[in-house]
Design an enzyme around this catalytic site. Structure first.
Site, PDB file in Angstrom:
ATOM      1  N   CYS A 129       0.836  -1.210   0.000  1.00  0.00           N
ATOM      2  CA  CYS A 129       0.000   0.000   0.000  1.00  0.00           C
ATOM      3  C   CYS A 129       0.868   1.257   0.000  1.00  0.00           C
ATOM      4  O   CYS A 129       2.040   1.220  -0.426  1.00  0.00           O
ATOM      5  CB  CYS A 129      -0.962  -0.013   1.183  1.00  0.00           C
ATOM      6  SG  CYS A 129      -2.297   1.213   1.019  1.00  0.00           S
ATOM      7  N   ASP A 198      -3.147   1.687  10.254  1.00  0.00           N
ATOM      8  CA  ASP A 198      -4.278   2.607  10.437  1.00  0.00           C
ATOM      9  C   ASP A 198      -4.726   2.600  11.877  1.00  0.00           C
ATOM     10  O   ASP A 198      -5.137   3.627  12.397  1.00  0.00           O
ATOM     11  CB  ASP A 198      -5.425   2.212   9.506  1.00  0.00           C
ATOM     12  CG  ASP A 198      -5.104   2.649   8.096  1.00  0.00           C
ATOM     13  OD1 ASP A 198      -5.422   3.787   7.747  1.00  0.00           O
ATOM     14  OD2 ASP A 198      -4.455   1.869   7.371  1.00  0.00           O
TER      15      ASP A 198
HETATM   16  C1  RUB Z   1      -3.482   3.354   3.592  1.00  0.00           C
HETATM   17  C2  RUB Z   1      -2.765   2.414   4.511  1.00  0.00           C
HETATM   18  C3  RUB Z   1      -1.489   2.916   5.159  1.00  0.00           C
HETATM   19  C4  RUB Z   1      -1.816   3.485   6.541  1.00  0.00           C
HETATM   20  C5  RUB Z   1      -0.643   4.237   7.126  1.00  0.00           C
HETATM   21  O1  RUB Z   1      -4.776   2.881   3.226  1.00  0.00           O
HETATM   22  O2  RUB Z   1      -3.207   1.316   4.792  1.00  0.00           O
HETATM   23  O3  RUB Z   1      -0.584   1.872   5.328  1.00  0.00           O
HETATM   24  O4  RUB Z   1      -2.915   4.378   6.460  1.00  0.00           O
HETATM   25  O5  RUB Z   1      -0.365   5.393   6.380  1.00  0.00           O
HETATM   26  P1  RUB Z   1      -5.737   3.829   2.363  1.00  0.00           P
HETATM   27  P2  RUB Z   1       0.446   6.614   7.044  1.00  0.00           P
HETATM   28  O6  RUB Z   1      -5.036   4.141   1.079  1.00  0.00           O
HETATM   29  O7  RUB Z   1      -6.992   3.058   2.169  1.00  0.00           O
HETATM   30  O8  RUB Z   1      -5.966   5.093   3.174  1.00  0.00           O
HETATM   31  O9  RUB Z   1       1.744   6.042   7.488  1.00  0.00           O
HETATM   32  O10 RUB Z   1       0.581   7.614   5.931  1.00  0.00           O
HETATM   33  O11 RUB Z   1      -0.363   7.119   8.194  1.00  0.00           O
END
Ligand code: RUB
Length: 306
Positions: A129, A198
């Site tokens: 992701c 998340d």
């Molecule tokens: C994004 C996702 C990321 C986390 C952490 O999913 O799973 O790994 O949100 O991101 P989506 P960060 O694209 O559905 O939002 O480190 O930027 O907080």
């Protein structure tokens, strides 16, 4: 409702803003805009407006405790302040939002500094992701002179892996993209897996993009360390009281736009990786075992539990 709040909710829902950190920042900036544009004449009306904004922002994506914690922190500061003047309360929203963002930025840098040390010269890192925290960690390792390469998954169905790939290529990091289902085929070439988060739960489990838990199991099978990089503010205190973290289910059209009628399509956005598969959580307090997350959060951010 302020236009900016509505617009932010739409952008979050459409994934124009994605990743827990970016979602939280966009949400609290929307609160700031609301405070600047408010026509409320009384403290009570202003607090009501903030509460309405909170409800719609919370509902924009269900699996985002960092956004919830950030908004709660700002609104609690307003509620706890005796000030009656709306303009003074609006300034408090602005200054609180800015100081929250500053803290987020500082912990991202700290996480990057700590995590970058785990990347050895010549290593291959797999990520899934798009996590802005993971990208920052990798760019820090590059700044520190480490020579490594990254394999990133494309991340079905919304293809956030392309954001990761573009950012890493722009940073000059050798990057290979694979389809999600190729993760096992490449796991033997990988030295460590690093993903974002998340949500962190009271039992030390980690919620991240759908497919993360399968990758964690593969890493476990291949005996490759699986690290999660996460702000401790992604902790969901409701899980301590028995609630499960809600997993957002997105539109089936993301999976197949012109699917046959009657076909059932499920599209959960996230899954839960159990703590036994997590080598360590790289957070602003260092690299900690997942089962101690609860205790460390209680010490560092006691207000989350109020
Ligand atoms: C994004 C996702 C990321 C986390 C952490 O999913 O799973 O790994 O949100 O991101 P989506 P960060 O694209 O559905 O939002 O480190 O930027 O907080």
């Amino acid at each position: 409702m302020a236009e900016k709040v509505r617009e932010t909710v739409d952008r979050i829902r459409r994934l124009e803003v994605q990743g827990a950190r970016n979602v939280a920042i966009a949400a609290i900036k929307a609160l700031e805009a609301l405070a600047q544009e408010t026509r409320a004449k009384t403290r009570e009306n202003f607090v009501k407006e903030l509460d309405e904004a909170k409800t719609v922002l919370f509902a924009s994506r269900e699996t985002e405790p960092l956004m919830r914690n950030a908004i709660k922190w700002i609104i609690t500061r307003v509620e706890d302040c005796d000030e009656r003047s709306v303009s003074a309360l609006a300034s408090l929203v602005s200054s609180s939002s800015k100081s929250f963002q500053k803290k987020l930025e500082a912990s991202k840098e700290l996480i990057a500094e700590i995590g970058a040390k785990r990347i050895r010269d010549g290593s291959v890192i797999l990520t899934h992701c798009h996590s802005s925290t993971v990208t920052r960690l990798l760019s820090k390792a590059k700044e520190d002179g480490r020579n490594f390469e990254v394999i990133c998954t494309e991340t079905r169905p919304a293809l956030q892996g392309r954001i990761t790939a573009k950012e890493l290529v722009a940073l000059g990091i050798k990057t290979t993209m694979i389809v999600d289902s190729a993760a096992r085929a490449f796991m033997n070439d990988v030295d460590l897996v690093i993903v974002g988060a998340d949500a962190l739960t009271s039992e030390g489990n980690v919620v991240n993009k759908i497919g993360t838990s399968a990758i964690a199991v593969l890493a476990y099978e291949a005996r490759k360390p699986f690290y999660v990089v996460s702000e401790l503010l992604k902790f969901d205190a409701a899980t301590l009281c028995g609630d499960y973290e809600k997993i957002e289910e997105r539109s089936p059209t993301e999976v197949w736009m012109e699917a046959p009628e009657k076909l059932i399509i499920r599209n959960p956005a996230f899954d839960v990786t159990r703590r036994e598969y997590v080598h360590g959580v790289i957070c602003e307090e260092g690299i900690i075992p997942p089962h101690s997350v609860n205790e460390v959060v209680q010490r560092k951010y006691p207000w989350i539990f109020l």
